[in-house]
Design a protein around this motif. Structure first.
Motif, PDB file in Angstrom:
ATOM      1  N   GLU A 185      12.524  -2.902  11.268  1.00  0.00           N
ATOM      2  CA  GLU A 185      13.146  -1.607  11.056  1.00  0.00           C
ATOM      3  C   GLU A 185      12.106  -0.648  10.487  1.00  0.00           C
ATOM      4  O   GLU A 185      11.239  -1.053   9.710  1.00  0.00           O
ATOM      5  CB  GLU A 185      14.350  -1.719  10.109  1.00  0.00           C
ATOM      6  CG  GLU A 185      15.500  -2.540  10.691  1.00  0.00           C
ATOM      7  CD  GLU A 185      16.681  -2.626   9.735  1.00  0.00           C
ATOM      8  OE1 GLU A 185      16.620  -1.972   8.670  1.00  0.00           O
ATOM      9  OE2 GLU A 185      17.645  -3.340  10.049  1.00  0.00           O
ATOM     10  N   ARG A 186      12.195   0.598  10.865  1.00  0.00           N
ATOM     11  CA  ARG A 186      11.131   1.566  10.606  1.00  0.00           C
ATOM     12  C   ARG A 186      10.778   1.693   9.115  1.00  0.00           C
ATOM     13  O   ARG A 186       9.633   1.463   8.717  1.00  0.00           O
ATOM     14  CB  ARG A 186      11.552   2.933  11.162  1.00  0.00           C
ATOM     15  CG  ARG A 186      10.488   4.014  11.022  1.00  0.00           C
ATOM     16  CD  ARG A 186      11.004   5.345  11.552  1.00  0.00           C
ATOM     17  NE  ARG A 186       9.989   6.368  11.488  1.00  0.00           N
ATOM     18  CZ  ARG A 186       9.100   6.603  12.435  1.00  0.00           C
ATOM     19  NH1 ARG A 186       9.115   5.883  13.535  1.00  0.00           N
ATOM     20  NH2 ARG A 186       8.198   7.563  12.297  1.00  0.00           N
ATOM     21  N   LEU A 187      11.746   2.058   8.284  1.00  0.00           N
ATOM     22  CA  LEU A 187      11.463   2.297   6.865  1.00  0.00           C
ATOM     23  C   LEU A 187      11.068   1.025   6.125  1.00  0.00           C
ATOM     24  O   LEU A 187      10.072   1.020   5.383  1.00  0.00           O
ATOM     25  CB  LEU A 187      12.667   2.961   6.198  1.00  0.00           C
ATOM     26  CG  LEU A 187      12.472   3.359   4.723  1.00  0.00           C
ATOM     27  CD1 LEU A 187      11.283   4.301   4.574  1.00  0.00           C
ATOM     28  CD2 LEU A 187      13.750   4.002   4.179  1.00  0.00           C
ATOM     29  N   PRO A 188      11.794  -0.099   6.289  1.00  0.00           N
ATOM     30  CA  PRO A 188      11.349  -1.333   5.620  1.00  0.00           C
ATOM     31  C   PRO A 188       9.961  -1.784   6.052  1.00  0.00           C
ATOM     32  O   PRO A 188       9.177  -2.276   5.236  1.00  0.00           O
ATOM     33  CB  PRO A 188      12.423  -2.356   6.014  1.00  0.00           C
ATOM     34  CG  PRO A 188      13.627  -1.548   6.322  1.00  0.00           C
ATOM     35  CD  PRO A 188      13.104  -0.284   6.940  1.00  0.00           C
ATOM     36  N   ALA A 189       9.632  -1.604   7.336  1.00  0.00           N
ATOM     37  CA  ALA A 189       8.306  -2.018   7.815  1.00  0.00           C
ATOM     38  C   ALA A 189       7.216  -1.164   7.183  1.00  0.00           C
ATOM     39  O   ALA A 189       6.160  -1.675   6.779  1.00  0.00           O
ATOM     40  CB  ALA A 189       8.237  -1.925   9.332  1.00  0.00           C
ATOM     41  N   PHE A 190       7.452   0.149   7.088  1.00  0.00           N
ATOM     42  CA  PHE A 190       6.469   1.029   6.445  1.00  0.00           C
ATOM     43  C   PHE A 190       6.328   0.685   4.968  1.00  0.00           C
ATOM     44  O   PHE A 190       5.212   0.620   4.430  1.00  0.00           O
ATOM     45  CB  PHE A 190       6.900   2.491   6.601  1.00  0.00           C
ATOM     46  CG  PHE A 190       6.052   3.462   5.821  1.00  0.00           C
ATOM     47  CD1 PHE A 190       4.807   3.836   6.290  1.00  0.00           C
ATOM     48  CD2 PHE A 190       6.501   3.980   4.616  1.00  0.00           C
ATOM     49  CE1 PHE A 190       4.018   4.719   5.574  1.00  0.00           C
ATOM     50  CE2 PHE A 190       5.723   4.865   3.896  1.00  0.00           C
ATOM     51  CZ  PHE A 190       4.475   5.238   4.375  1.00  0.00           C
ATOM     52  N   THR A 191       7.450   0.454   4.302  1.00  0.00           N
ATOM     53  CA  THR A 191       7.414   0.083   2.885  1.00  0.00           C
ATOM     54  C   THR A 191       6.659  -1.227   2.689  1.00  0.00           C
ATOM     55  O   THR A 191       5.871  -1.372   1.750  1.00  0.00           O
ATOM     56  CB  THR A 191       8.841  -0.049   2.335  1.00  0.00           C
ATOM     57  OG1 THR A 191       9.554   1.176   2.559  1.00  0.00           O
ATOM     58  CG2 THR A 191       8.826  -0.354   0.851  1.00  0.00           C
ATOM     59  N   ALA A 192       6.869  -2.180   3.583  1.00  0.00           N
ATOM     60  CA  ALA A 192       6.169  -3.461   3.495  1.00  0.00           C
ATOM     61  C   ALA A 192       4.669  -3.271   3.691  1.00  0.00           C
ATOM     62  O   ALA A 192       3.860  -3.875   2.984  1.00  0.00           O
ATOM     63  CB  ALA A 192       6.724  -4.428   4.537  1.00  0.00           C
ATOM     64  N   ALA A 193       4.283  -2.418   4.653  1.00  0.00           N
ATOM     65  CA  ALA A 193       2.862  -2.179   4.902  1.00  0.00           C
ATOM     66  C   ALA A 193       2.178  -1.587   3.682  1.00  0.00           C
ATOM     67  O   ALA A 193       1.086  -2.021   3.276  1.00  0.00           O
ATOM     68  CB  ALA A 193       2.686  -1.257   6.110  1.00  0.00           C
ATOM     69  N   VAL A 194       2.808  -0.591   3.054  1.00  0.00           N
ATOM     70  CA  VAL A 194       2.237   0.033   1.859  1.00  0.00           C
ATOM     71  C   VAL A 194       2.180  -0.964   0.707  1.00  0.00           C
ATOM     72  O   VAL A 194       1.149  -1.094   0.026  1.00  0.00           O
ATOM     73  CB  VAL A 194       3.057   1.275   1.458  1.00  0.00           C
ATOM     74  CG1 VAL A 194       2.582   1.820   0.112  1.00  0.00           C
ATOM     75  CG2 VAL A 194       2.950   2.355   2.525  1.00  0.00           C
ATOM     76  N   SER A 195       3.268  -1.672   0.484  1.00  0.00           N
ATOM     77  CA  SER A 195       3.352  -2.590  -0.653  1.00  0.00           C
ATOM     78  C   SER A 195       2.358  -3.742  -0.520  1.00  0.00           C
ATOM     79  O   SER A 195       1.688  -4.117  -1.493  1.00  0.00           O
ATOM     80  CB  SER A 195       4.775  -3.141  -0.775  1.00  0.00           C
ATOM     81  OG  SER A 195       5.710  -2.096  -0.920  1.00  0.00           O
ATOM     82  N   VAL A 196       2.245  -4.317   0.672  1.00  0.00           N
ATOM     83  CA  VAL A 196       1.320  -5.428   0.878  1.00  0.00           C
ATOM     84  C   VAL A 196      -0.121  -4.968   0.698  1.00  0.00           C
ATOM     85  O   VAL A 196      -0.947  -5.671   0.097  1.00  0.00           O
ATOM     86  CB  VAL A 196       1.529  -6.041   2.278  1.00  0.00           C
ATOM     87  CG1 VAL A 196       0.403  -7.016   2.619  1.00  0.00           C
ATOM     88  CG2 VAL A 196       2.873  -6.751   2.347  1.00  0.00           C
ATOM     89  N   SER A 197      -0.438  -3.772   1.189  1.00  0.00           N
ATOM     90  CA  SER A 197      -1.796  -3.238   1.024  1.00  0.00           C
ATOM     91  C   SER A 197      -2.121  -3.022  -0.452  1.00  0.00           C
ATOM     92  O   SER A 197      -3.221  -3.344  -0.912  1.00  0.00           O
ATOM     93  CB  SER A 197      -1.938  -1.926   1.798  1.00  0.00           C
ATOM     94  OG  SER A 197      -3.212  -1.365   1.599  1.00  0.00           O
ATOM     95  N   VAL A 198      -1.184  -2.485  -1.201  1.00  0.00           N
ATOM     96  CA  VAL A 198      -1.399  -2.273  -2.642  1.00  0.00           C
ATOM     97  C   VAL A 198      -1.576  -3.611  -3.347  1.00  0.00           C
ATOM     98  O   VAL A 198      -2.473  -3.796  -4.175  1.00  0.00           O
ATOM     99  CB  VAL A 198      -0.222  -1.480  -3.247  1.00  0.00           C
ATOM    100  CG1 VAL A 198      -0.322  -1.457  -4.772  1.00  0.00           C
ATOM    101  CG2 VAL A 198      -0.210  -0.055  -2.704  1.00  0.00           C
ATOM    102  N   TRP A 199      -0.725  -4.576  -3.021  1.00  0.00           N
ATOM    103  CA  TRP A 199      -0.816  -5.909  -3.638  1.00  0.00           C
ATOM    104  C   TRP A 199      -2.161  -6.561  -3.364  1.00  0.00           C
ATOM    105  O   TRP A 199      -2.749  -7.199  -4.238  1.00  0.00           O
ATOM    106  CB  TRP A 199       0.311  -6.786  -3.098  1.00  0.00           C
ATOM    107  CG  TRP A 199       0.306  -8.190  -3.622  1.00  0.00           C
ATOM    108  CD1 TRP A 199       0.864  -8.637  -4.784  1.00  0.00           C
ATOM    109  CD2 TRP A 199      -0.298  -9.340  -2.990  1.00  0.00           C
ATOM    110  NE1 TRP A 199       0.646  -9.991  -4.915  1.00  0.00           N
ATOM    111  CE2 TRP A 199      -0.055 -10.450  -3.844  1.00  0.00           C
ATOM    112  CE3 TRP A 199      -0.995  -9.529  -1.812  1.00  0.00           C
ATOM    113  CZ2 TRP A 199      -0.498 -11.725  -3.521  1.00  0.00           C
ATOM    114  CZ3 TRP A 199      -1.445 -10.794  -1.498  1.00  0.00           C
ATOM    115  CH2 TRP A 199      -1.196 -11.882  -2.352  1.00  0.00           C
ATOM    116  N   ALA A 200      -2.669  -6.383  -2.147  1.00  0.00           N
ATOM    117  CA  ALA A 200      -3.902  -7.070  -1.748  1.00  0.00           C
ATOM    118  C   ALA A 200      -5.145  -6.486  -2.401  1.00  0.00           C
ATOM    119  O   ALA A 200      -6.108  -7.210  -2.666  1.00  0.00           O
ATOM    120  CB  ALA A 200      -4.045  -7.030  -0.227  1.00  0.00           C
ATOM    121  N   HIS A 201      -5.150  -5.174  -2.682  1.00  0.00           N
ATOM    122  CA  HIS A 201      -6.385  -4.518  -3.124  1.00  0.00           C
ATOM    123  C   HIS A 201      -6.326  -3.957  -4.539  1.00  0.00           C
ATOM    124  O   HIS A 201      -7.334  -3.463  -5.036  1.00  0.00           O
ATOM    125  CB  HIS A 201      -6.736  -3.386  -2.158  1.00  0.00           C
ATOM    126  CG  HIS A 201      -6.843  -3.815  -0.728  1.00  0.00           C
ATOM    127  ND1 HIS A 201      -7.830  -4.670  -0.279  1.00  0.00           N
ATOM    128  CD2 HIS A 201      -6.075  -3.533   0.357  1.00  0.00           C
ATOM    129  CE1 HIS A 201      -7.677  -4.880   1.012  1.00  0.00           C
ATOM    130  NE2 HIS A 201      -6.615  -4.220   1.426  1.00  0.00           N
TER     131      HIS A 201
END
Length: 331
Positions: A185-201
């Motif tokens: 789903e559009r919004l959850p996928a975008f939120t996941a992309a941002v959150s995972v990137s922040v978590w990783a770096h």
């Protein structure tokens, strides 16, 4: 015995290199010696950075699907014109290369939220880790650990957690809560992309800010405490101004990394659902390599345009940072 086996060849090598190095130093001076030791690194930089950059520029001025420059047709700035052919840059549907502008739009939105959240989270984490808390060394290692992981591994881990039959939905189902399609789903996928990137770096940028916090003289805080200054005022008047150089480094580096985002998001969502999480680097990869109708010249032009935008944004941020430093020095 083992030490002699190692040191003896090293001494022979030093004896062989000593005469030519002395002759080089007499001929060129100290500057020549510096150039001699820098030469290997500069050669690597030239082979793997400068030469590909120049070749990429030449690719952007050619057309065709062949990868060898000799087999490609020179078209000048045609690829750039193709990318810029747009009725309304805010509406990708009016552009000739609508996918490029959709990816650019997605990237701009991603960068805004990711850099803002990254900077804020790294700042809060650094402030907490700078305090005298139990197990401070352990927590510093915990926050830095994701930085050591490969971006592909990060994407696979979170895909396993967030997919339809993943760990998160299993936990929600176990406790009787509703499950969700986090990656389709559009919004959850975008939120996941941002959150995972922040978590990783985040851990890398936290360390930069933590180093800046530890460099601030403690007597400034002691003087503020003796004057009865409120913590919020101490942060805004002492901590933040003195931390600004480190904060500027964090913003610039996180901006560059966010614009170039690819690995973890590509593994996590593949650019979907649809094109909602397709960013510029994925567009360049798809057009240049993955598509059946590949166009390396168009991909090269897109990468150069992305690089120019990064240079401009970096220069603007550095200029603003320098202006703030000069303003602070005058005050």
């Amino acid at each position: 015995m083992a030490g002699a086996v190692i040191t003896t060849p090293a001494m022979w090598l030093a004896a062989l290199l000593n005469p030519p190095l002395k002759a080089w130093q007499r001929a060129t001076g100290t500057g020549g010696m510096a150039a001699f030791f820098l030469a290997p690194n500069m050669a690597i930089f030239g082979v793997f950075v400068l030469i590909p950059l120049v070749m990429n520029f030449f690719y952007s001025m050619t057309s065709g699907s062949a990868y060898f420059l000799a087999d490609r047709t020179f078209v000048g700035l045609e690829q750039y014109g193709r990318l810029m052919d747009c009725g309304n840059y805010l509406d990708p549907g009016t552009c000739r290369e609508d996918l490029f502008w959709k990816a650019a739009q997605n990237t701009a939105i991603f960068v805004f939220f990711q850099v803002s959240l990254m900077t804020l989270t790294a700042m809060i984490t650094a402030l907490i880790l700078n305090r005298k808390i139990a197990g401070r060394g352990f927590w510093r290692a915990v926050f830095f650990f994701p930085v050591l992981l490969s971006p592909v591994v990060v994407g696979l881990i979170w895909r396993w957690i967030l997919q339809r039959q993943g760990l998160l939905n299993y936990v929600l189902y176990t406790f009787g809560a509703d499950t969700h399609d986090w990656l389709t789903e559009r919004l959850p996928a975008f939120t996941a992309a941002v959150s995972v990137s922040v978590w990783a770096h985040m851990g890398f940028f936290t360390l930069i800010l933590l180093a800046g916090l530890q460099a601030i003289p403690r007597d400034l805080y002691e003087a503020a405490e003796m004057d009865g200054t409120k913590p919020a005022r101490v942060f805004w008047r002492i901590t933040l101004p003195l931390l600004m150089p480190n904060l500027l480094v964090v913003i610039v580096l996180s901006l560059i990394r966010a614009v170039q985002i690819f690995d973890e998001v590509y593994v996590l969502t593949g650019g979907g659902p649809g094109t909602s999480t397709m960013y510029l680097t994925q567009y360049i990869y798809e057009v240049g390599f993955a598509s059946l109708l590949r166009n390396p010249g168009l991909a090269a032009a897109a990468s150069i345009m992305m690089g120019l935008v990064l240079v401009v944004l970096t220069l603007v941020q550095l200029g603003l940072g320098r202006r703030n430093e000069q303003k602070g020095a005058r005050e």
